[in-house]
Scaffold this motif. Structure first.
Motif, PDB file in Angstrom:
ATOM      1  N   TYR A 260     -31.501  17.312 -63.805  1.00 20.11           N
ATOM      2  CA  TYR A 260     -32.136  16.613 -64.923  1.00 20.11           C
ATOM      3  C   TYR A 260     -33.488  16.092 -64.466  1.00 20.11           C
ATOM      4  CZ  TYR A 260     -32.989  13.216 -68.621  1.00 20.11           C
ATOM      5  OH  TYR A 260     -33.557  12.513 -69.654  1.00 20.11           O
ATOM      6  N   ASP A 261     -34.498  16.522 -65.188  1.00 16.46           N
ATOM      7  CA  ASP A 261     -35.855  16.062 -64.917  1.00 16.46           C
ATOM      8  C   ASP A 261     -36.233  16.271 -63.456  1.00 16.46           C
ATOM      9  OD1 ASP A 261     -38.275  15.053 -65.736  1.00 16.46           O
ATOM     10  OD2 ASP A 261     -37.720  12.951 -65.397  1.00 16.46           O
ATOM     11  N   GLY A 262     -35.818  17.429 -62.926  1.00 20.29           N
ATOM     12  CA  GLY A 262     -36.171  17.788 -61.549  1.00 20.29           C
ATOM     13  C   GLY A 262     -35.326  17.124 -60.487  1.00 20.29           C
ATOM     14  N   GLN A 263     -34.309  16.361 -60.867  1.00 22.28           N
ATOM     15  CA  GLN A 263     -33.465  15.680 -59.889  1.00 22.28           C
ATOM     16  C   GLN A 263     -32.027  16.202 -59.976  1.00 22.28           C
ATOM     17  OE1 GLN A 263     -34.615  11.457 -61.064  1.00 22.28           O
ATOM     18  NE2 GLN A 263     -34.576  11.268 -58.826  1.00 22.28           N
TER      19      GLN A 263
END
Length: 481
Positions: free
Chosen positions: A200-203
């Motif tokens: 999610y969102d690069g994490q």
């Protein structure tokens, strides 16, 4: 307010499912608002006109096409000479966002009320979110849990195994495994955990649903116990059918044989041997009766348990000796009674059977010399255990027979009166009291028969103790010397 004329942009017309350039009246514009929203928009406009209050509200409308949507209306009043001459602002369709927020609220509600513990964890194993169930199960506050890592909650996970687990979850996207959680008070809880990898969102995050499976494991263990007990019963039944058919058939064959001799001699007027034939027939009939009575006693042990009471062990020992008084006197047996523990809570009827069978067994098989003696007593074992013993100083028993003598109908001698069931009864009664029975002996060194008993406890503990004793002797069907 009623004299104002709304001016809509083409986007506002589209939102209302009206053609571009449509100019509604104020009444029409307000009429699109749903019943629950209409009083709010009217009050909002009145406050803007009369008090100069800017507004930013989200309300529901029903469009010209009948669609129910959510809109955001933002505006400010413009005044000239103290009089509101215009309301200008922005009108947006926020249905998609509102529906997403509603779904999020429903999801949040579902997670918070889930009967499973829910954890969101980052790549390093730090707890990012927990639901109320996780707090209740583990005994932590939410603030306390958010300071922990997976390694603090799961005693089976360390830094190395966490890395392996992360790799497995990422590879499979979702896995289900059985593990253990440690509560704040140290209690270990068996759990089934469903782990999911989320980007999610690069994490990277990991979402885990943990379910307490204590009841399920207990049910599985109980099922295993019942299955093991059933297998044991089936083996005993097979042995019983085989041995009982032989031991019950033998006296019948003897009776039939001597009945034939009796008939032949009567037919030929020979009477000298008749008393001997009758005596043999009576003795074999008595043997059958004794065997059947002992078998009935054995079958009742599990089915007819009495309530545990305080039992005077010295009194039971004296009763057993009095029952065998004729045999004791005949063989001139000296009896020594020495109970370290004199009272014990148990089924007095079954414990009386144990004492009687052990004493009878010792006299018949261990008192064969001119100077005979037996010792009856008890010692305290470990873990709330009592050990009763009956010792003789007779010929002893070879170790290869130590287990066989507890099997049904197994005898080492043809001592009159022995049915081969007594020691089976002893061991079965011991198992029903959470213990077992065994013998310490060697040829020429006498024999000491031991019976271990546990104090009565809760029904669950009693079941577990009985099960443990049953498994310890699972390969050995019950029976005597």
């Amino acid at each position: 307010m009623r004299t104002m004329t709304p001016i809509w942009s083409d986007e506002v017309c589209r939102i209302h499912d009206r053609p571009p350039g449509h100019t509604p009246t104020l009444e029409e514009a307000i009429g699109y608002y749903t019943a629950e929203s209409r009083p709010i928009i009217e009050a909002t406009i009145e406050a803007a006109i009369n008090e100069g209050t800017p507004f930013d509200v989200e309300l529901s409308i029903r469009t010209a096409a009948g669609r129910r949507i959510f809109v955001r209306s933002m505006g400010e009043p413009e005044f000239e000479d103290g009089r509101c001459v215009r309301l200008s602002g922005v009108f947006q369709d926020v249905t998609t966002r509102r529906e997403a927020e509603n779904r999020l609220r429903l999801t949040q509600f579902t997670i918070e009320r889930s009967p499973d513990s829910v954890f969101w964890v980052d790549r390093g194993g730090h707890v990012m979110f927990v639901n109320e169930t996780a707090c209740n199960v583990l005994g932590y506050t939410q603030e306390e849990l958010l300071k922990l890592r997976v390694m603090d909650i799961n005693p089976t996970v360390d830094a190395v195994s966490w890395g392996d687990l992360v790799a497995a979850i990422k590879n499979q996207r979702s896995i289900v495994l059985e593990s253990r959680h440690r509560a704040k008070d140290g209690t270990i809880i068996p759990v089934e955990v469903s782990c999911n990898h989320v980007l999610y969102d690069g994490q990277e995050f990991f979402c885990a649903f943990a379910r307490d499976i204590s009841d399920r494991l207990a049910a599985a263990q109980e099922l295993h116990r019942y299955n093991a007990e059933l297998e044991k019963s089936n083996r005993e039944l097979e042995q019983f059918v085989y041995t009982a058919s032989h031991d019950l058939k033998a006296p019948l064959v003897t009776i039939a044989g001597y009945a034939g001799y009796l008939a032949d001699d009567l037919r030929d007027d020979r009477y000298d041997d008749l008393p001997d034939y009758v005596d043999r027939i009576e003795r074999n009939a008595q043997r059958m009766r004794d065997t059947i009575d002992d078998l009935l006693d054995l079958s009742r042990i599990d089915r007819e348990a009495s309530e545990a009471v305080d039992v005077d062990l010295c009194e039971l020992a004296n009763e057993a000796c009095e029952t065998n008084r004729a045999l004791l006197d005949e063989r001139q047996v000296t009896v020594k009674i020495d109970f370290e523990v004199e009272s014990w809570r148990a089924d007095v009827v079954r414990l009386r059977q144990v004492m009687a069978n052990l004493v009878t067994n010792a006299i018949r098989h261990g008192c064969l010399s001119p100077s005979n003696a037996i010792e009856i007593g008890s010692v305290a074992g470990s873990d709330n255990e009592l050990r009763i013993y009956v010792r003789d100083f007779g010929p002893g028993i070879d170790p290869e027979h130590h287990e066989r003598i507890f099997r049904l109908f197994h005898r080492l001698t043809n001592e009159p009166g022995s049915t081969g069931v007594g020691l089976a009864i002893v061991r079965r009664v011991a198992e029903c009291h959470g213990g077992t029975a065994w013998v310490d002996s060697a040829p020429g060194e006498g024999a000491t028969f031991w019976v271990s008993l546990q104090q009565p406890c809760s029904s669950l503990e009693a079941t577990e103790q009985h099960d443990a004793a049953g498994h310890a002797n699972e390969a050995n069907s019950l029976s005597p010397r």
